[in-house]
Design a protein around this motif. Sequence first.
Motif, PDB file in Angstrom:
ATOM      1  N   TYR A  14       0.840  -1.198   0.000  1.00  0.00           N
ATOM      2  CA  TYR A  14       0.000   0.000   0.000  1.00  0.00           C
ATOM      3  C   TYR A  14       0.875   1.249   0.000  1.00  0.00           C
ATOM      4  CZ  TYR A  14      -4.176  -2.750   1.181  1.00  0.00           C
ATOM      5  OH  TYR A  14      -5.222  -3.633   1.160  1.00  0.00           O
ATOM      6  N   ASP A  15       0.427   2.282  -0.717  1.00  0.00           N
ATOM      7  CA  ASP A  15       1.112   3.576  -0.715  1.00  0.00           C
ATOM      8  C   ASP A  15       0.450   4.436   0.364  1.00  0.00           C
ATOM      9  OD1 ASP A  15       2.941   5.564  -1.701  1.00  0.00           O
ATOM     10  OD2 ASP A  15       1.223   6.561  -2.599  1.00  0.00           O
ATOM     11  N   ALA A  16       0.989   4.345   1.586  1.00  0.00           N
ATOM     12  CA  ALA A  16       0.381   5.024   2.735  1.00  0.00           C
ATOM     13  C   ALA A  16       1.246   6.186   3.187  1.00  0.00           C
ATOM     14  CB  ALA A  16       0.183   4.034   3.882  1.00  0.00           C
ATOM     15  N   TRP A  17       0.580   7.238   3.652  1.00  0.00           N
ATOM     16  CA  TRP A  17       1.262   8.468   4.053  1.00  0.00           C
ATOM     17  C   TRP A  17       0.800   8.906   5.429  1.00  0.00           C
ATOM     18  CZ3 TRP A  17       4.841  10.968   0.819  1.00  0.00           C
ATOM     19  CH2 TRP A  17       4.961  10.377  -0.448  1.00  0.00           C
ATOM     20  N   GLU A  18       1.760   9.185   6.294  1.00  0.00           N
ATOM     21  CA  GLU A  18       1.472   9.723   7.617  1.00  0.00           C
ATOM     22  C   GLU A  18       1.360  11.237   7.516  1.00  0.00           C
ATOM     23  OE1 GLU A  18       3.245   9.401  12.179  1.00  0.00           O
ATOM     24  OE2 GLU A  18       4.436   8.701  10.472  1.00  0.00           O
ATOM     25  N   THR A  19       0.388  11.806   8.214  1.00  0.00           N
ATOM     26  CA  THR A  19       0.142  13.243   8.112  1.00  0.00           C
ATOM     27  C   THR A  19       0.604  13.978   9.363  1.00  0.00           C
ATOM     28  OG1 THR A  19      -2.077  13.125   9.086  1.00  0.00           O
ATOM     29  CG2 THR A  19      -1.900  12.752   6.714  1.00  0.00           C
TER      30      THR A  19
END
Length: 328
Positions: A147-152
């Motif tokens: 998965y291409d996941a991003w922490e904000t």
Amino acid sequence: MTQLEFEKIWYDDSDTVLCHTSGSTGTPKEYKLKKDFMRQSARRTNEFFGITNTSRLHTCLDFKYIASMMMTVRADEAKCVLTSEHPSSKPLGDISKDEEIDLLSVVPAQMEWILDNEERWRGLKHILIGGSAIPLMMRRRIALSGYDAWETYGMTETASHIALRRVGEEDVPFEALDGISVEVNDENCLVVKMADGLVITTNDIAEVESPKEFRILGRADNCVISGGIKIMPEDLERRLGPFIAFDYCISSVPDKKWGEKLVLVVEMPESMDEELFKEAVGVRLRQYRKILDLGVKSPKEVVCLSHLPKTANGKIERRRLKEILNSI
């Protein structure tokens, strides 16, 4: 609040939106955000992820919080489709495995459910994970998942995130979006400079590597002074992350010797015997005390609770936790 209810607010004649913080660090606060300011934030995110009028956005979060509000604004700015669902710990129940979603918004607990499913959702292009810190074990699972996941990083008063970092095993810094730069003040709190000249001083202790890159060590009001040493619980939690398999938190209680005594609070499975579980965690903690060179930063006691107090989006309610510890 539902998607339809917020859309009525967004498209009314007012030039502001009333927003509320989650209340994880105290009493929830109200902010009136200008709609133009929210649109600027939405355009930054849309540009970063390549959101266009053919995209589809989806949120699993409540629209009373800024995260889902901003999904509406992003969809409005891009003139694309936004779908939503009632918030739960088991998201995407009505989404087929091949259904395409260009940008999904979740909290860590919901991401864990996605990872727990044997067959991955192949149509998820980008995933935004916010609301609370991502545990180390989850980071590793995400890195292996594909998965291409991003922490904000952001807050209500900045109209959602102002910086992102791709989720992986490596501890990479947050990178500020276009038109935003950062620095620290004399107390090492992060200062965010927006493109329109707005300057927001946060309560987050940070290490700044450049005007665009930074790491968050913890909140200033969570700082514990034990034995005359300032300790950031969040930083210590990250260091202990590889060695503790259960939900946990670093807190403190008053102590005659130390002033404040660090304690490791662990969420204990119902099936476990408390004394045996506490001893097992204590042995593991002692094993890694020297490896991590914790010194006085090492927790002096292990406390077991059936549940850690958390907000709806998964943040530890640290003030409430201290109240619980002081009552034991």
